[in-house]
Structures are given as structure tokens and as C-alpha cells.
Design an enzyme around this catalytic site. Sequence first.
Site, PDB file in Angstrom:
ATOM      1  N   ASP A  73     -30.423   8.890   9.099  1.00 43.78           N
ATOM      2  CA  ASP A  73     -29.581   8.412  10.195  1.00 43.78           C
ATOM      3  C   ASP A  73     -30.436   7.640  11.197  1.00 43.78           C
ATOM      4  O   ASP A  73     -31.358   8.172  11.796  1.00 43.78           O
ATOM      5  CB  ASP A  73     -28.902   9.593  10.884  1.00 43.78           C
ATOM      6  CG  ASP A  73     -27.705   9.177  11.716  1.00 43.78           C
ATOM      7  OD1 ASP A  73     -27.817   8.190  12.464  1.00 43.78           O
ATOM      8  OD2 ASP A  73     -26.649   9.829  11.609  1.00 43.78           O
ATOM      9  N   SER A 123     -22.126   5.900  13.304  1.00 42.47           N
ATOM     10  CA  SER A 123     -22.320   6.633  12.049  1.00 42.47           C
ATOM     11  C   SER A 123     -21.016   7.010  11.362  1.00 42.47           C
ATOM     12  O   SER A 123     -20.983   7.151  10.137  1.00 42.47           O
ATOM     13  CB  SER A 123     -23.141   7.899  12.307  1.00 42.47           C
ATOM     14  OG  SER A 123     -24.423   7.576  12.780  1.00 42.47           O
ATOM     15  N   PHE A 297     -27.977  26.900  10.566  1.00 37.80           N
ATOM     16  CA  PHE A 297     -29.266  27.356  11.065  1.00 37.80           C
ATOM     17  C   PHE A 297     -29.496  27.115  12.551  1.00 37.80           C
ATOM     18  O   PHE A 297     -30.582  27.393  13.058  1.00 37.80           O
ATOM     19  CB  PHE A 297     -30.372  26.712  10.240  1.00 37.80           C
ATOM     20  CG  PHE A 297     -30.255  26.989   8.768  1.00 37.80           C
ATOM     21  CD1 PHE A 297     -30.498  28.261   8.262  1.00 37.80           C
ATOM     22  CD2 PHE A 297     -29.852  25.996   7.893  1.00 37.80           C
ATOM     23  CE1 PHE A 297     -30.360  28.529   6.914  1.00 37.80           C
ATOM     24  CE2 PHE A 297     -29.720  26.250   6.533  1.00 37.80           C
ATOM     25  CZ  PHE A 297     -29.973  27.520   6.036  1.00 37.80           C
ATOM     26  N   GLU A 342     -28.542  14.326   4.600  1.00 35.63           N
ATOM     27  CA  GLU A 342     -28.802  13.495   5.771  1.00 35.63           C
ATOM     28  C   GLU A 342     -29.981  14.021   6.577  1.00 35.63           C
ATOM     29  O   GLU A 342     -30.043  15.210   6.897  1.00 35.63           O
ATOM     30  CB  GLU A 342     -27.577  13.448   6.689  1.00 35.63           C
ATOM     31  CG  GLU A 342     -27.791  12.525   7.886  1.00 35.63           C
ATOM     32  CD  GLU A 342     -26.989  12.906   9.127  1.00 35.63           C
ATOM     33  OE1 GLU A 342     -26.829  12.044  10.009  1.00 35.63           O
ATOM     34  OE2 GLU A 342     -26.548  14.068   9.242  1.00 35.63           O
ATOM     35  N   HIS A 351     -32.619   7.718  20.057  1.00 34.43           N
ATOM     36  CA  HIS A 351     -31.765   7.646  21.237  1.00 34.43           C
ATOM     37  C   HIS A 351     -32.512   8.125  22.478  1.00 34.43           C
ATOM     38  O   HIS A 351     -32.284   7.619  23.587  1.00 34.43           O
ATOM     39  CB  HIS A 351     -30.510   8.496  21.043  1.00 34.43           C
ATOM     40  CG  HIS A 351     -29.431   7.836  20.239  1.00 34.43           C
ATOM     41  ND1 HIS A 351     -28.958   6.574  20.528  1.00 34.43           N
ATOM     42  CD2 HIS A 351     -28.728   8.254  19.143  1.00 34.43           C
ATOM     43  CE1 HIS A 351     -28.006   6.239  19.666  1.00 34.43           C
ATOM     44  NE2 HIS A 351     -27.852   7.245  18.807  1.00 34.43           N
ATOM     45  N   ASP A 388     -27.632   4.711   7.693  1.00 34.41           N
ATOM     46  CA  ASP A 388     -26.300   4.302   8.127  1.00 34.41           C
ATOM     47  C   ASP A 388     -26.373   3.115   9.078  1.00 34.41           C
ATOM     48  O   ASP A 388     -25.483   2.273   9.116  1.00 34.41           O
ATOM     49  CB  ASP A 388     -25.557   5.478   8.769  1.00 34.41           C
ATOM     50  CG  ASP A 388     -26.385   6.217   9.816  1.00 34.41           C
ATOM     51  OD1 ASP A 388     -27.577   5.906   9.989  1.00 34.41           O
ATOM     52  OD2 ASP A 388     -25.826   7.132  10.455  1.00 34.41           O
ATOM     53  N   HIS A 389     -27.470   3.023   9.829  1.00 36.35           N
ATOM     54  CA  HIS A 389     -27.659   1.930  10.782  1.00 36.35           C
ATOM     55  C   HIS A 389     -29.106   1.951  11.240  1.00 36.35           C
ATOM     56  O   HIS A 389     -29.884   2.849  10.887  1.00 36.35           O
ATOM     57  CB  HIS A 389     -26.723   2.080  11.988  1.00 36.35           C
ATOM     58  CG  HIS A 389     -26.858   3.410  12.673  1.00 36.35           C
ATOM     59  ND1 HIS A 389     -27.930   3.736  13.475  1.00 36.35           N
ATOM     60  CD2 HIS A 389     -26.064   4.519  12.658  1.00 36.35           C
ATOM     61  CE1 HIS A 389     -27.793   4.964  13.926  1.00 36.35           C
ATOM     62  NE2 HIS A 389     -26.664   5.473  13.435  1.00 36.35           N
ATOM     63  N   HIS A 487     -28.056   1.940  18.959  1.00 37.86           N
ATOM     64  CA  HIS A 487     -28.181   1.474  17.579  1.00 37.86           C
ATOM     65  C   HIS A 487     -28.478  -0.022  17.580  1.00 37.86           C
ATOM     66  O   HIS A 487     -28.275  -0.716  18.577  1.00 37.86           O
ATOM     67  CB  HIS A 487     -26.889   1.712  16.808  1.00 37.86           C
ATOM     68  CG  HIS A 487     -26.510   3.151  16.680  1.00 37.86           C
ATOM     69  ND1 HIS A 487     -25.296   3.562  16.185  1.00 37.86           N
ATOM     70  CD2 HIS A 487     -27.180   4.291  16.990  1.00 37.86           C
ATOM     71  CE1 HIS A 487     -25.229   4.880  16.186  1.00 37.86           C
ATOM     72  NE2 HIS A 487     -26.370   5.343  16.679  1.00 37.86           N
TER      73      HIS A 487
END
Length: 531
Positions: A73, A123, A297, A342, A351, A388-389, A487
Site C-alpha cells: 500500500d 485505496s 493482532f 497487503e 502519510h 495500489d498507488h 498519495h
Amino acid sequence: MNKKLLVLSVSAMLGLAACSDDGDKGETGDSGKDWTAVNQWYVDGQSRVAKAQEMTVNNEAGAAKNIILFVGDGMGVSTVTAARILEGQLNGQTGEENSLSFETLPYVGLAKTYNVDGQTPDSAGTMTAMVTGVKTDVGVIGQAEGVTRGNCASTEGQNLVTSLELAAMAGLSTGVVSTARITHATPAATYAHVPERNWENDADLPEEAVTNGCTDIASQLLAFDYGSGLNVVMGGGRRSFIPTSVTDPEGKSGRRLDNRDLTNEWLTKYENSAYVADRDQFLALDPMTTDHALGLFNSSHMEYELDRSTDGVNGEPSLAEMTAKSIDILQKNDKGFVLIVEAGRIDHAHHAGNAARALHDTIALSEAVRVAMEKTSADDTLLMVTADHSHVFTIAGYPTRGNPILGLVKGNGSDGQPAVTNATDANGMPYTTVGYTNGRGYANLATGGDERYGFEVAPGRFDLNYVDTQSAGFHQEALVPLSSETHAGEDVGIFARGPGSHLVQGTVEQNHLFHVMNHAGNLVNKAEAAQ
């Protein structure tokens, strides 16, 4: 000089005729490689071409018994490059010559990531494209572009069928693994259908959604009734599976308002099932006697790889460990399996403007892919790795070969040798190789990562002369001040091996990945035949 003589002269200069002496002899008579005798760059290039010439293509529909899709991701090309260098440097190399595990896969292409309504994507829309074969809007999961985001009434007739659902219909085993909340956009797109990615539990549903019969993402995971259901689900997001009246082992309360405990419902629904909540329980899980494994988890996202604990109730398995255990459970099915994995926290670190954590999580993904490559065969398993990006993460300046990728730039002098001092900007201040176009900007914190959100946005340049820019707590500078780095819209890589992998070529729309998986596994035809 004619063309034939020119070719022969170039070949002689590059040492083709002298390769057999290993470069130990040459004009100087010195021991060791003599580049007038053999040029290793040239030899390596020849070797790669020779290896490529031996490749064969399996274009038979359904030739792939198993399909594994890895999604990093936010893992744009610059992230792959920087992680490659960092991994090499951590292993004592200069770094640039290193390759991540998936960079050795034979077929490579590029995917265009835009959403139907967005030049730079999110996403939800990108993962929906990859697992359904249909592009859709920003924020929408498992539904076509005809929906209005956040409006349940608009969803009638808009649900799409995912590759995981098709696989289950066809009698294959299925699994989804993530280091993010398992109800987060990317993993949710494999099994859920909602017009709003934030509807992770029933407390998130607006009145309009409840009135019109929409359900939350976590409950849809339990409602997955295709074939024998889901066989492996592992990740974070425990809070969306337990009610507010329940406190988990970490002392955190659930968020469900309907008083449902979905972890108990999992055990009731499936025979030979298990629910585990920490690494110790995970390690004790026997794949030979477990057909349906749920592992949650963390209350929210799993920890970054740099912060991951392995002990007690806070202990978490690595992405590689979850991948290995998932394959062990799924491959018991003679019909095959589809597994989607993922690395969700690459995105979160970017971010926050924290390159160290983003790159370490990318290296962790590479390790998970390596494990999958070792546990499966290219003869019967289509394995693809993509993102995804991307992110607005850059590699800049003119650092010398082997300069620490997280360090300050030191270039080469006019003599071609590495400089002693740092390179400086027009104001005389040193700068890092990696940075961000936008985001919260500079911070030098004790821990780093999500801690950054507790401090003010700080864009622009800062004096880094006495700052350890390679520490995990360092957050890179950013040009445009934003509450969170964004993104990016450029294409992302696709790396593939196994039956059908030759269909990953050139620049394609992101929804192309579903169609590669469908051809390789013949999923639609198998699902229809099984009904």
C-alpha cells in the site's frame, strides 16, 4: 571502419574473448580484475539476456492452481528504489546494486492507478479495480461507479464480484492478510461491498445506511458464504469485531454497538476453526488441523515493522510469518487457493512523512514475498506484487554511490571522488536524499511514526547539520504544508511470475490485474461450473 569491424572492436574492448581468464591478467599485470580483460557490467548484462532467452510462456487458461497477490500500500517506484538501497546498505553493500525479492521476478509492467472520479486515487477504488476487474470511485469498496459515495440507497445493482469470492465459489481455499486493520480499504475490498470505506463497524453506519439495509465491513466478513467461506483472515482491527462492553487483552474496548462478538461467531460458524490474538497463539496454531484461521493482532492497525513486539499480549507476527502460515493452511486444498496479502503500513508511514518506517515495511514485504516464492512453484502458482498507488516521496540531489539513503547528501568532487562535506542548498544548509513534496514536514522525535500527528505542521527547510536523519524518529522535510502527506498519481510497478505472468507487460489499466488472475486461474468459468 565498416560496421562488422566496429562490432568486433567493441567486443574485444569489453573483454568477450578474454572472459575465460577471470580478469586476473591484463595490461598492468596486477592481480585481481583488470577491466581491459573483462567488464563485469557487460558480463552481467549478457547473463541476464541469456537467462531471459530461456523463459517459456504458459498461456493455458486455468494453468495456475494457486494465485497470490501482494499489495504494498503506497509502494510507488521511488519507495521500491529507496527500500532496495536501504536493504542493501543494511547488509553491508553500497545498496544500489541490491534487489528486493520481487524485483527478481521475470515479468514487469506498469499500472495506471487513477479512479473513475480521481486523478490521484485512494485505496478503496484501486483495490476494487484489482480484485473485480472494474474501476470505480474514490472511497467505494466492491461496487461500481454508479453508486454515490456514502449513500446506501444508491447501491442497488452495483455490487461487483471479487476474485476471492470467485475462488471460493470454485471450491478453492481463500485468504486475506494485512498489517492494517482487516476492515481497512485494501483488505476489505476482497470480501466487502460498501459505498463508504469508513463503515468498518456498525457504529460507523449512518441512519440512512441502516434504514436502507447496508451492513458494516466487519459483519460482511462473517457473512461471507461463498463456497466453504474464508479460510484465513489475519491482520489488525480487533475493535470492529467485539462490542463496546468487551475489553481485549491489550486493555482496549471494542466498538460494536450491536453487542455481537464476531470472533466468537467465527468459531461457531466454522468447523476446525481458530481465533488467535497474539504471536504466541499464532505460533501455536497448527495448520494441519486448522481449516479456518482468524488472527486479529491489534485493536487498530498492526505495528510498524520497526516497532513490532514479539512477546506477550502485544506480540505480533511478521508479515512473512503470516504469509507462511497462511500458505500452509491453504495449500491443503487439492483444488488450489487464492491468497491476497497487503503490506498496509507503508502507506501510513508515508502519510506521516516518516521514510524510515515506510522503507522498513517495504523490506518486510520483500521478505514475505521471498517466503511465498520458496513455498510455492512457478509451475503452478501465479505470484504478483504491485501497489495500489504511490506517494509524493522523492529521491533527489546528487549523492555519491553508497551514500546512506536516509542520510544527508554528499556528492562527488570535480575529481569524481566522494566529497568530505555535505552538499548544501542556496542558503548553505545541508539536505537529505529523500523527502516529500507535501505533508507535515520536519520533526526529529524520540520515536517517530504516528507520534508525528501530535506535533505542529512544520514545512520548509531546517538546519540539519547536527540532526541524525537516519534515525527512526526523523521525519523528512516537506514543501507544501498539509495535515498529512498525500498519495501520488503516477503509475506503479507490477512484478510477476508463474502461469499467466507473461500477461503483465507494458502499461495497463489497474483493473487488468484481475483479468490476468482470472485467465491464469480460469476463475469465472470454474465458479460458474461449480454452481
